[in-house]
Design an enzyme around this catalytic site. Structure first.
Site, PDB file in Angstrom:
ATOM      1  N   HIS A  58      -3.407  -3.870   2.390  1.00 39.48           N
ATOM      2  CA  HIS A  58      -4.924  -3.382   2.282  1.00 39.48           C
ATOM      3  C   HIS A  58      -4.674  -2.664   3.223  1.00 39.48           C
ATOM      4  CE1 HIS A  58      -8.830  -3.860   1.225  1.00 39.48           C
ATOM      5  NE2 HIS A  58      -9.439  -4.230   1.894  1.00 39.48           N
ATOM      6  N   HIS A  96     -10.670  -2.833   7.963  1.00 41.63           N
ATOM      7  CA  HIS A  96     -10.716  -3.295   7.221  1.00 41.63           C
ATOM      8  C   HIS A  96     -11.175  -5.006   7.594  1.00 41.63           C
ATOM      9  CE1 HIS A  96     -10.712  -0.757   3.274  1.00 41.63           C
ATOM     10  NE2 HIS A  96      -9.170  -0.810   3.503  1.00 41.63           N
ATOM     11  N   ASN A 126      -6.438  -4.221  -4.835  1.00 42.92           N
ATOM     12  CA  ASN A 126      -7.730  -3.803  -5.083  1.00 42.92           C
ATOM     13  C   ASN A 126      -7.394  -2.238  -5.968  1.00 42.92           C
ATOM     14  OD1 ASN A 126      -7.368  -3.363  -2.212  1.00 42.92           O
ATOM     15  ND2 ASN A 126      -9.023  -1.936  -2.540  1.00 42.92           N
ATOM     16  N   TYR A 186      -1.844   4.021  -6.190  1.00 39.78           N
ATOM     17  CA  TYR A 186      -3.428   5.016  -5.521  1.00 39.78           C
ATOM     18  C   TYR A 186      -2.769   6.097  -6.798  1.00 39.78           C
ATOM     19  CZ  TYR A 186      -3.139   2.519  -0.997  1.00 39.78           C
ATOM     20  OH  TYR A 186      -2.734   2.032  -0.424  1.00 39.78           O
ATOM     21  N   ASP A 194       0.566  -1.077   0.365  1.00 38.93           N
ATOM     22  CA  ASP A 194      -0.114  -0.240   0.316  1.00 38.93           C
ATOM     23  C   ASP A 194       1.048   1.380  -0.179  1.00 38.93           C
ATOM     24  OD1 ASP A 194      -2.814  -1.393   0.989  1.00 38.93           O
ATOM     25  OD2 ASP A 194      -1.484  -2.604   0.978  1.00 38.93           O
ATOM     26  N   ASP A 239      -1.200  -2.636  -3.860  1.00 40.69           N
ATOM     27  CA  ASP A 239      -1.990  -1.442  -3.707  1.00 40.69           C
ATOM     28  C   ASP A 239      -0.985  -0.718  -3.729  1.00 40.69           C
ATOM     29  OD1 ASP A 239      -4.653  -2.239  -3.066  1.00 40.69           O
ATOM     30  OD2 ASP A 239      -4.824  -1.295  -1.408  1.00 40.69           O
TER      31      ASP A 239
END
Length: 320
Positions: free
Chosen positions: A241, A215, A112, A77, A41, A74
């Site tokens: 995530h 999450h 995602n 972004y 991420d 991820d």
């Protein structure tokens, strides 16, 4: 230094289903150890402390003489890459992780947010020509002799992305229909786990199975993936995530759930306990290291100043 990774990518990048997962070989060091960093991420062009995390990764990577890096997804972004010529690849990856110690293979899964852009761009061999470190396949195995790493494409498992109320679009090329894709991934993973003779079995996905952060647990993975991991003696599940660092121990198996999703934006201020044992939780930025021998695993979580926030060692029982 470890021997260079042997890679065979031809004809495997865009297959929705395969007879078996693509397998890459990565030799361990001459002393029989394997060391790596894990970050997730992160792709924000250096913002939200991404550059600070990258600097400390370089320092720790040099001290540990790492063999490779795992990215838990991820990667870019907010909406992945627009294509193979998107400058975000260099601005968020090549220009950020510049330390010599980080010029090792980066084994990468999609998250995602990556699926919101051109997901196939991240899988393209074109990006490996831009930066040879980049190794991204939807689901695959890295065999490092003392450990097998099983990378699983978890985003298609999560039903809400298929009916996203926020009207985000996802690049489902090579994935649809969902149920068939999931069944193929699970079968291929189970077959690969059955074949593994490595002392350590480590599964990597973007989404958490267990998480106490924003999450939380991923119900689809609890239902479909977790029983396979337990049945085949998987030692560690690595994920991103949730933008935090976590270590959760299973109460009914040997599984350790490790979240390293704090490569950039973090500080969500959420912690909700679940049924397993929380060994460590940190809501800020950072990354993780893992050192393996055939007999022992040692991990550590680091903050943006390079401080060790949590460490854990575990001896592999004889006969594993």
């Amino acid at each position: 230094m470890a021997a260079p990774v042997a890679i065979l990518l031809v004809g495997i990048l865009f297959a929705a289903a395969a007879a078996e997962l693509p397998r890459l070989d990565h030799a361990h060091k001459g002393d029989g150890s394997l060391t790596l960093l894990v970050v997730g991420d992160w792709g924000r062009r250096g913002a939200f402390n991404q550059s600070m995390v990258a600097k400390q990764m370089g320092i720790v990577g040099e001290k540990m003489d790492i063999d490779f890096v795992i990215s838990t997804g991820d990667n870019f972004y907010n909406n992945g890459l627009t294509g193979v010529e998107d400058k975000a690849f260099e601005e968020s990856f090549s220009n950020i992780y510049t330390a010599k110690s980080l010029h090792k293979p980066w084994y990468t899964v999609l998250g995602n947010h990556d699926y919101r852009g051109d997901a196939l761009a991240q899988l393209s061999p074109v990006l490996r020509k831009v930066d040879s470190r980049w190794i991204c396949i939807k689901s695959f195995v890295v065999s490092a002799e003392i450990a097998d790493f099983f990378f699983v494409d978890t985003t298609p498992f999560v039903l809400k992305y298929w009916t996203d109320p926020k009207n985000n679009t996802y690049d489902w090329r090579g994935v649809y229909p969902r149920e068939t894709y999931m069944a193929n991934v699970l079968k291929d993973l189970e077959d690969a786990l059955k074949q593994s003779k490595a002392p350590w079995k480590i599964v990597v996905g973007h989404h958490a199975i267990r998480s106490v952060s924003e999450h939380g647990d991923t119900q689809e993975l609890l239902q479909h993936l977790l029983p396979i991991l337990k049945a085949h003696g998987v030692d560690i599940y690595l994920n991103g995530h949730d933008p935090c660092l976590e270590h959760i121990s299973s109460r009914d198996s040997k599984l350790q759930y490790l979240t390293s999703g704090a490569g950039s934006k973090a500080w969500r201020g959420v912690q909700t306990p679940n049924a397993d044992k929380v060994e460590f939780f940190y809501d800020g930025q950072g990354f993780m290291s893992l050192r393996l021998t055939s007999a022992e695993a040692s991990l550590a979580f680091y903050g943006v100043a390079g401080e060790v926030l949590h460490s854990w060692q575990h001896a592999k029982p004889s006969g594993y």
